[in-house]
Scaffold this active site. Structure first.
Site, PDB file in Angstrom:
ATOM      1  N   ARG A 108      51.047  46.235  16.411  1.00  0.00           N
ATOM      2  CA  ARG A 108      52.206  46.850  15.740  1.00  0.00           C
ATOM      3  C   ARG A 108      53.046  47.671  16.724  1.00  0.00           C
ATOM      4  NH1 ARG A 108      50.356  43.791  13.442  1.00  0.00           N
ATOM      5  NH2 ARG A 108      49.676  43.592  11.293  1.00  0.00           N
ATOM      6  N   SER A 151      52.440  48.692   4.642  1.00  0.00           N
ATOM      7  CA  SER A 151      51.420  49.593   5.205  1.00  0.00           C
ATOM      8  C   SER A 151      52.106  50.782   5.863  1.00  0.00           C
ATOM      9  CB  SER A 151      50.598  48.873   6.276  1.00  0.00           C
ATOM     10  OG  SER A 151      50.034  47.720   5.738  1.00  0.00           O
ATOM     11  N   GLU A 164      52.768  53.701  10.840  1.00  0.00           N
ATOM     12  CA  GLU A 164      53.376  52.434  11.268  1.00  0.00           C
ATOM     13  C   GLU A 164      54.885  52.463  10.979  1.00  0.00           C
ATOM     14  OE1 GLU A 164      51.323  48.762   9.977  1.00  0.00           O
ATOM     15  OE2 GLU A 164      53.296  47.951   9.530  1.00  0.00           O
TER      16      GLU A 164
HETATM   17  C1  LIG Z   1      56.071  45.031   0.878  1.00  0.00           C
HETATM   18  C2  LIG Z   1      56.051  45.082   2.382  1.00  0.00           C
HETATM   19  C3  LIG Z   1      55.102  44.359   3.077  1.00  0.00           C
HETATM   20  C4  LIG Z   1      55.082  44.380   4.483  1.00  0.00           C
HETATM   21  N1  LIG Z   1      54.126  43.662   5.131  1.00  0.00           N
HETATM   22  C5  LIG Z   1      54.082  43.663   6.481  1.00  0.00           C
HETATM   23  C6  LIG Z   1      53.092  42.886   7.179  1.00  0.00           C
HETATM   24  O1  LIG Z   1      52.296  42.179   6.582  1.00  0.00           O
HETATM   25  N2  LIG Z   1      53.074  42.951   8.534  1.00  0.00           N
HETATM   26  C7  LIG Z   1      53.972  43.701   9.240  1.00  0.00           C
HETATM   27  O2  LIG Z   1      53.899  43.704  10.475  1.00  0.00           O
HETATM   28  N3  LIG Z   1      54.922  44.437   8.604  1.00  0.00           N
HETATM   29  C8  LIG Z   1      55.002  44.429   7.260  1.00  0.00           C
HETATM   30  N4  LIG Z   1      55.959  45.177   6.599  1.00  0.00           N
HETATM   31  C9  LIG Z   1      56.889  46.015   7.380  1.00  0.00           C
HETATM   32  C10 LIG Z   1      58.272  45.362   7.633  1.00  0.00           C
HETATM   33  O3  LIG Z   1      58.530  44.348   6.726  1.00  0.00           O
HETATM   34  C11 LIG Z   1      58.375  44.785   9.052  1.00  0.00           C
HETATM   35  O4  LIG Z   1      58.109  45.794  10.005  1.00  0.00           O
HETATM   36  C12 LIG Z   1      59.756  44.202   9.333  1.00  0.00           C
HETATM   37  O5  LIG Z   1      59.754  43.546  10.569  1.00  0.00           O
HETATM   38  C13 LIG Z   1      60.879  45.250   9.305  1.00  0.00           C
HETATM   39  O6  LIG Z   1      62.107  44.554   9.353  1.00  0.00           O
HETATM   40  P1  LIG Z   1      63.456  45.250   8.910  1.00  0.00           P
HETATM   41  O7  LIG Z   1      64.566  44.340   9.300  1.00  0.00           O
HETATM   42  O8  LIG Z   1      63.390  45.625   7.479  1.00  0.00           O
HETATM   43  O9  LIG Z   1      63.446  46.538   9.839  1.00  0.00           O
HETATM   44  P2  LIG Z   1      64.124  47.939   9.519  1.00  0.00           P
HETATM   45  O10 LIG Z   1      63.265  48.696   8.569  1.00  0.00           O
HETATM   46  O11 LIG Z   1      65.545  47.773   9.181  1.00  0.00           O
HETATM   47  O12 LIG Z   1      63.988  48.620  10.955  1.00  0.00           O
HETATM   48  C14 LIG Z   1      62.727  48.966  11.483  1.00  0.00           C
HETATM   49  C15 LIG Z   1      62.940  49.646  12.842  1.00  0.00           C
HETATM   50  O13 LIG Z   1      63.471  48.702  13.764  1.00  0.00           O
HETATM   51  C16 LIG Z   1      64.758  49.105  14.217  1.00  0.00           C
HETATM   52  N5  LIG Z   1      65.561  47.869  14.266  1.00  0.00           N
HETATM   53  C17 LIG Z   1      65.777  47.008  13.234  1.00  0.00           C
HETATM   54  N6  LIG Z   1      66.502  45.957  13.662  1.00  0.00           N
HETATM   55  C18 LIG Z   1      66.755  46.162  14.972  1.00  0.00           C
HETATM   56  C19 LIG Z   1      67.487  45.429  15.970  1.00  0.00           C
HETATM   57  N7  LIG Z   1      68.108  44.273  15.701  1.00  0.00           N
HETATM   58  N8  LIG Z   1      67.535  45.942  17.230  1.00  0.00           N
HETATM   59  C20 LIG Z   1      66.917  47.103  17.525  1.00  0.00           C
HETATM   60  N9  LIG Z   1      66.236  47.847  16.636  1.00  0.00           N
HETATM   61  C21 LIG Z   1      66.149  47.380  15.358  1.00  0.00           C
HETATM   62  C22 LIG Z   1      65.255  50.127  13.204  1.00  0.00           C
HETATM   63  O14 LIG Z   1      66.167  51.033  13.784  1.00  0.00           O
HETATM   64  C23 LIG Z   1      63.948  50.783  12.785  1.00  0.00           C
HETATM   65  O15 LIG Z   1      63.551  51.748  13.724  1.00  0.00           O
HETATM   66  C24 LIG Z   1      56.018  45.168   5.197  1.00  0.00           C
HETATM   67  C25 LIG Z   1      56.984  45.894   4.478  1.00  0.00           C
HETATM   68  C26 LIG Z   1      57.009  45.848   3.089  1.00  0.00           C
HETATM   69  C27 LIG Z   1      58.055  46.622   2.345  1.00  0.00           C
END
Ligand SMILES: Cc1cc2nc3c(=O)[nH]c(=O)nc-3n(C[C@H](O)[C@H](O)[C@H](O)COP(=O)(O)OP(=O)(O)OC[C@H]3O[C@@H](n4cnc5c(N)ncnc54)[C@H](O)[C@@H]3O)c2cc1C
Length: 335
Positions: free
Chosen positions: A161, A235, A331
């Protein structure tokens, strides 16, 4: 390119926290991003799907909502395909695209919310697979000088992670695209017990990547709260990795502690289990709390403040530390 002022971020984060962004802009392509960055002096918050953030206060600077779209095939032979995917693509839709085209490698990562660009940020993982195993390179724009950098897999410093974008280079880059190498001869990974069990129950002995994806989707739906119904970020904490000595010490008092051996001799413990032992599972405090089925997931039942959920996470960390001597790490990105 239009900058909006005083925008509620409630619909832009899966926790459903209602804070405002002083400024907000949707970025549709790289040129737009460059033009914006050249004239920008404000602090930046990049948002993909907002599924891995806890917003604890109003955002004083500007939110860049990533809307870079497109999938390009760079190379293909009989065995594999290389795809360059713009970072604003939805992760799960990309997984479904790969399954429809019989490209294997990310089917175990079905139904993870968020964008393709955030996947390398924390090296998303689930059901025995991590995204680092299929990433060839990450393209990113430097937020200060707009230069484009290509990070090869190794220079992303992927860990559990974690990646260089969450550590050394935190806040320095906008990830614009990710290049993946996927298999055309499926390599099915059913090493994670729950997948094997569910496939057996369905009478599937020779699963396709679609079967694996379907099973993962069904397991996830039965275990995790749907953010469109109950606000959450998946998580909230990482599973701690401890030495054999520490694991044995805990086992002396808790014979049923789940532990998973790591290649270096350490052990991964289940953070959810540790939290549950401290009595937090299902706890409700006003309009937020710890999910009843999964203690690793903190939830917003509606109208909760990010700062309250942060405080809850602090109380949980202290409680696990006092009971087990282990310091949990978050996380979720705290903003
Ligand atoms: C129900 C649920 C289940 C999940 N299950 C998992 C799982 O099984 N495994 C897992 O690893 N994660 C899981 N996650 C966490 C999440 O889905 C992942 O971490 C996902 O990759 C986040 O993507 P996002 O676009 O929503 O990121 P955001 O929440 O929009 O951003 C996360 C971080 O990354 C930065 N960021 C986003 N995009 C960029 C970019 N293009 N360039 C630079 N920085 C950027 C943001 O500034 C922030 O700091 C889960 C979340 C939920 C709600």
């Amino acid at each position: 390119m239009q900058i909006q002022q005083n925008i509620s971020l409630k619909q832009y984060n899966t926790f459903g926290i209602d804070v405002n962004a002083a400024n907000f802009i949707s970025i549709e392509n790289k040129e737009e991003l460059k033009t914006f960055l050249k004239g920008n002096k404000q602090p930046i918050l990049i948002l993909g799907g907002g599924s891995n953030v806890l917003l604890t206060k109003n955002v004083e600077g500007i939110v860049l909502k990533n809307n870079l779209k497109g999938i390009e095939k760079l190379k293909e032979d009989n065995n594999s395909v290389e795809l360059k995917v713009k970072s604003g693509e939805n992760w799960h839709e990309f997984v479904l695209y790969c399954i429809a085209n019989n490209y294997s490698g990310i089917e175990n990562l079905s139904l993870i919310p968020g964008s393709v660009g955030a996947a390398p940020m924390q090296n998303i993982g689930a059901y025995g697979v991590e995204v680092k195993d299929v990433i060839m390179s990450v393209e990113a724009m430097n937020l200060k000088d707009c230069s484009i950098h290509h990070f090869k897999n190794k220079s992303c410093e992927f860990g559990y992670r974690s990646s260089i974008f969450k550590t050394k280079e935190k806040g320095n880059y906008f990830i614009t695209s990710v290049t993946f190498k996927l298999n055309k001869t499926p390599k099915i990974n059913t090493s994670y017990g729950a997948i094997e069990k569910e496939l057996n129950q369905r009478g599937i002995t020779q699963p396709t990547i679609k079967d694996v994806s379907d099973v993962v989707i069904s397991i996830r739906k039965s275990k995790l709260p749907d953010p469109t119904e109950i606000g959450n970020s998946g998580s909230f904490f990482k599973n701690p990795i401890v030495s054999k000595d520490i694991k044995e010490k805990i086992r002396a008092s808790y014979s049923d502690v789940p532990s998973y051996s790591q290649s270096n001799g350490d052990f991964k413990l289940a953070a959810g289990w540790l939290i549950e032992q401290c009595g937090w599972k299902g706890k409700i405090i006003d309009n937020y709390g710890v999910h009843a089925n999964q203690a690793l997931v903190l939830v917003n039942y509606g109208g909760a403040k990010g700062a309250d959920i942060f405080k809850l996470s602090e109380d949980i960390i202290n409680s696990v530390k006092n009971t087990f001597g282990i310091e949990l790490e978050r996380e979720v990105n705290i903003i």
